[in-house]
Design a protein around this motif. Sequence first.
Motif, PDB file in Angstrom:
ATOM      1  N   GLY A  30      29.629  78.896  37.539  1.00  0.00           N
ATOM      2  CA  GLY A  30      28.765  78.574  36.394  1.00  0.00           C
ATOM      3  C   GLY A  30      28.712  77.116  36.013  1.00  0.00           C
ATOM      4  O   GLY A  30      28.179  76.776  34.959  1.00  0.00           O
ATOM      5  N   ALA A  31      29.256  76.215  36.877  1.00  0.00           N
ATOM      6  CA  ALA A  31      29.343  74.799  36.499  1.00  0.00           C
ATOM      7  C   ALA A  31      28.568  73.889  37.440  1.00  0.00           C
ATOM      8  O   ALA A  31      28.863  72.704  37.545  1.00  0.00           O
ATOM      9  CB  ALA A  31      30.807  74.373  36.453  1.00  0.00           C
ATOM     10  N   LEU A  32      27.567  74.418  38.135  1.00  0.00           N
ATOM     11  CA  LEU A  32      26.960  73.660  39.235  1.00  0.00           C
ATOM     12  C   LEU A  32      26.306  72.365  38.770  1.00  0.00           C
ATOM     13  O   LEU A  32      26.348  71.356  39.495  1.00  0.00           O
ATOM     14  CB  LEU A  32      25.958  74.527  39.999  1.00  0.00           C
ATOM     15  N   LEU A  33      25.714  72.319  37.584  1.00  0.00           N
ATOM     16  CA  LEU A  33      25.059  71.088  37.135  1.00  0.00           C
ATOM     17  C   LEU A  33      26.083  69.975  36.952  1.00  0.00           C
ATOM     18  O   LEU A  33      25.927  68.874  37.496  1.00  0.00           O
ATOM     19  CB  LEU A  33      24.293  71.328  35.833  1.00  0.00           C
ATOM     20  N   ARG A  34      27.143  70.250  36.213  1.00  0.00           N
ATOM     21  CA  ARG A  34      28.165  69.229  36.015  1.00  0.00           C
ATOM     22  C   ARG A  34      28.881  68.904  37.320  1.00  0.00           C
ATOM     23  O   ARG A  34      29.225  67.744  37.579  1.00  0.00           O
ATOM     24  CB  ARG A  34      29.157  69.677  34.934  1.00  0.00           C
ATOM     25  N   GLU A  35      29.087  69.907  38.153  1.00  0.00           N
ATOM     26  CA  GLU A  35      29.721  69.658  39.451  1.00  0.00           C
ATOM     27  C   GLU A  35      28.884  68.704  40.295  1.00  0.00           C
ATOM     28  O   GLU A  35      29.422  67.814  40.963  1.00  0.00           O
ATOM     29  CB  GLU A  35      29.927  70.972  40.205  1.00  0.00           C
ATOM     30  N   LYS A  36      27.580  68.866  40.259  1.00  0.00           N
ATOM     31  CA  LYS A  36      26.728  68.003  41.078  1.00  0.00           C
ATOM     32  C   LYS A  36      26.657  66.593  40.510  1.00  0.00           C
ATOM     33  O   LYS A  36      26.631  65.607  41.259  1.00  0.00           O
ATOM     34  CB  LYS A  36      25.329  68.605  41.230  1.00  0.00           C
ATOM     35  N   ILE A  37      26.638  66.450  39.192  1.00  0.00           N
ATOM     36  CA  ILE A  37      26.645  65.120  38.572  1.00  0.00           C
ATOM     37  C   ILE A  37      27.942  64.393  38.917  1.00  0.00           C
ATOM     38  O   ILE A  37      27.934  63.204  39.277  1.00  0.00           O
ATOM     39  CB  ILE A  37      26.458  65.232  37.047  1.00  0.00           C
ATOM     40  N   VAL A  38      29.063  65.091  38.824  1.00  0.00           N
ATOM     41  CA  VAL A  38      30.350  64.485  39.163  1.00  0.00           C
ATOM     42  C   VAL A  38      30.394  64.130  40.643  1.00  0.00           C
ATOM     43  O   VAL A  38      30.846  63.037  41.023  1.00  0.00           O
ATOM     44  CB  VAL A  38      31.511  65.425  38.777  1.00  0.00           C
ATOM     45  N   ALA A  39      29.909  65.014  41.502  1.00  0.00           N
ATOM     46  CA  ALA A  39      29.912  64.738  42.943  1.00  0.00           C
ATOM     47  C   ALA A  39      29.096  63.494  43.275  1.00  0.00           C
ATOM     48  O   ALA A  39      29.493  62.685  44.126  1.00  0.00           O
ATOM     49  CB  ALA A  39      29.372  65.948  43.704  1.00  0.00           C
ATOM     50  N   ALA A  40      27.966  63.324  42.585  1.00  0.00           N
ATOM     51  CA  ALA A  40      27.105  62.169  42.859  1.00  0.00           C
ATOM     52  C   ALA A  40      27.761  60.863  42.451  1.00  0.00           C
ATOM     53  O   ALA A  40      27.410  59.799  42.987  1.00  0.00           O
ATOM     54  CB  ALA A  40      25.769  62.338  42.136  1.00  0.00           C
ATOM     55  N   ALA A  41      28.714  60.923  41.533  1.00  0.00           N
ATOM     56  CA  ALA A  41      29.410  59.721  41.068  1.00  0.00           C
ATOM     57  C   ALA A  41      30.725  59.486  41.810  1.00  0.00           C
ATOM     58  O   ALA A  41      31.474  58.573  41.472  1.00  0.00           O
ATOM     59  CB  ALA A  41      29.684  59.831  39.567  1.00  0.00           C
ATOM     60  N   THR A  42      30.978  60.305  42.832  1.00  0.00           N
ATOM     61  CA  THR A  42      32.267  60.307  43.512  1.00  0.00           C
ATOM     62  C   THR A  42      32.202  59.626  44.871  1.00  0.00           C
ATOM     63  O   THR A  42      31.256  59.838  45.636  1.00  0.00           O
ATOM     64  CB  THR A  42      32.759  61.756  43.685  1.00  0.00           C
ATOM     65  N   VAL A  43      33.217  58.817  45.165  1.00  0.00           N
ATOM     66  CA  VAL A  43      33.305  58.164  46.478  1.00  0.00           C
ATOM     67  C   VAL A  43      33.642  59.184  47.558  1.00  0.00           C
ATOM     68  O   VAL A  43      33.026  59.206  48.631  1.00  0.00           O
ATOM     69  CB  VAL A  43      34.356  57.035  46.447  1.00  0.00           C
ATOM     70  N   ALA A  44      34.630  60.054  47.298  1.00  0.00           N
ATOM     71  CA  ALA A  44      35.072  61.034  48.293  1.00  0.00           C
ATOM     72  C   ALA A  44      35.133  62.422  47.659  1.00  0.00           C
ATOM     73  O   ALA A  44      36.009  62.709  46.841  1.00  0.00           O
ATOM     74  CB  ALA A  44      36.432  60.653  48.854  1.00  0.00           C
ATOM     75  N   GLU A  45      34.189  63.278  48.023  1.00  0.00           N
ATOM     76  CA  GLU A  45      34.170  64.667  47.556  1.00  0.00           C
ATOM     77  C   GLU A  45      34.946  65.509  48.566  1.00  0.00           C
ATOM     78  O   GLU A  45      34.548  65.618  49.736  1.00  0.00           O
ATOM     79  CB  GLU A  45      32.730  65.174  47.438  1.00  0.00           C
ATOM     80  N   VAL A  46      36.050  66.088  48.127  1.00  0.00           N
ATOM     81  CA  VAL A  46      36.921  66.875  48.999  1.00  0.00           C
ATOM     82  C   VAL A  46      36.864  68.330  48.543  1.00  0.00           C
ATOM     83  O   VAL A  46      37.093  68.638  47.366  1.00  0.00           O
ATOM     84  CB  VAL A  46      38.369  66.358  48.951  1.00  0.00           C
ATOM     85  N   ILE A  47      36.571  69.212  49.480  1.00  0.00           N
ATOM     86  CA  ILE A  47      36.419  70.631  49.178  1.00  0.00           C
ATOM     87  C   ILE A  47      37.684  71.372  49.590  1.00  0.00           C
ATOM     88  O   ILE A  47      38.241  71.130  50.670  1.00  0.00           O
ATOM     89  CB  ILE A  47      35.198  71.213  49.911  1.00  0.00           C
ATOM     90  N   VAL A  48      38.133  72.265  48.739  1.00  0.00           N
ATOM     91  CA  VAL A  48      39.294  73.100  49.047  1.00  0.00           C
ATOM     92  C   VAL A  48      38.858  74.561  49.018  1.00  0.00           C
ATOM     93  O   VAL A  48      38.116  74.989  48.127  1.00  0.00           O
ATOM     94  CB  VAL A  48      40.447  72.855  48.064  1.00  0.00           C
ATOM     95  N   ALA A  49      39.314  75.320  50.014  1.00  0.00           N
ATOM     96  CA  ALA A  49      38.873  76.702  50.120  1.00  0.00           C
ATOM     97  C   ALA A  49      39.781  77.472  51.062  1.00  0.00           C
ATOM     98  O   ALA A  49      40.563  76.884  51.822  1.00  0.00           O
ATOM     99  CB  ALA A  49      37.429  76.768  50.629  1.00  0.00           C
ATOM    100  N   ASP A  50      39.669  78.787  51.006  1.00  0.00           N
ATOM    101  CA  ASP A  50      40.298  79.617  52.022  1.00  0.00           C
ATOM    102  C   ASP A  50      39.248  79.965  53.071  1.00  0.00           C
ATOM    103  O   ASP A  50      38.053  79.725  52.893  1.00  0.00           O
ATOM    104  CB  ASP A  50      40.887  80.888  51.396  1.00  0.00           C
ATOM    105  N   GLU A  51      39.697  80.539  54.176  1.00  0.00           N
ATOM    106  CA  GLU A  51      38.815  80.744  55.325  1.00  0.00           C
ATOM    107  C   GLU A  51      37.652  81.696  55.063  1.00  0.00           C
ATOM    108  O   GLU A  51      36.663  81.682  55.802  1.00  0.00           O
ATOM    109  CB  GLU A  51      39.629  81.271  56.509  1.00  0.00           C
ATOM    110  N   THR A  52      37.725  82.510  54.013  1.00  0.00           N
ATOM    111  CA  THR A  52      36.637  83.447  53.739  1.00  0.00           C
ATOM    112  C   THR A  52      35.360  82.738  53.315  1.00  0.00           C
ATOM    113  O   THR A  52      34.284  83.354  53.318  1.00  0.00           O
ATOM    114  CB  THR A  52      37.025  84.459  52.649  1.00  0.00           C
ATOM    115  N   LYS A  53      35.454  81.450  52.958  1.00  0.00           N
ATOM    116  CA  LYS A  53      34.274  80.708  52.512  1.00  0.00           C
ATOM    117  C   LYS A  53      33.499  80.061  53.664  1.00  0.00           C
ATOM    118  O   LYS A  53      32.429  79.479  53.448  1.00  0.00           O
ATOM    119  CB  LYS A  53      34.683  79.621  51.502  1.00  0.00           C
TER     120      LYS A  53
END
Length: 229
Positions: A102-125
């Motif tokens: 439910g946070a995609l708008l803020r997540e995308k604004i933060v990502a656009a202002a970020t030098v290195a966007e690092v994703i963390v996940a388990d293999e099911t993703k």
Amino acid sequence: MPDLSNLKKAAAEKAVDSYVEDGMTVGLGTGSTAYFAILRVGELVAQGYKLRCVATSQQTEDIARQHGIEIADIDGVDSIDVTIDGADEIDPHLNLIKGLGGALLREKIVAAATVAEVIVADETKLVEKLGTKAPLPVEVCRFGHGKTSYGLARNGCQPTLRMKDGEPFVSDGGNYIYDCRFPDGIEKPYFMQSAIDTIPGVVECGLFLNCAVSAVIAHSDGTIEERKA
């Protein structure tokens, strides 16, 4: 097979330990995997790290403050050194679907202002094609949202208004979210993102393309893999 929460915790801690350094400005993601990253950042702060953090949701901000993490307004920082966030789907090119939290708008604004966007996940993703497991969240204005959903449907998806406790879910930005199912997945993500973004009433869609620099993936055999864009 290890518990999924253990996999998420392993990936999140590995990413924080690999990418977060003393003195950085750090973006804190939202969701069940990013939660463990917030806890690890809190441990670093307790050890004496001087970090300023930007939260991608009110929920994340609340969790961070509970663990002694300083939260800065995004407009008060020049840029964000690294953001550690989760994803709902990750394709072989590190293109993502995000926003089921439910946070995609803020997540995308933060990502656009970020030098290195690092994703963390388990293999099911991990998926071969976006949209095959998770729906695509699209944040829309409340006014005329039904008309906006018609525009979404014309792009080959089945949009469903997200509900919570019998009422439409409202994002931190005060908007509604439609979860869009694509029966055969999303064939051309860049084209789809452009098509959705031009629909009147759409605020933002959950396609995060050419965004992540790396993904730290925990596998059920106990290994942790890092994929780079």
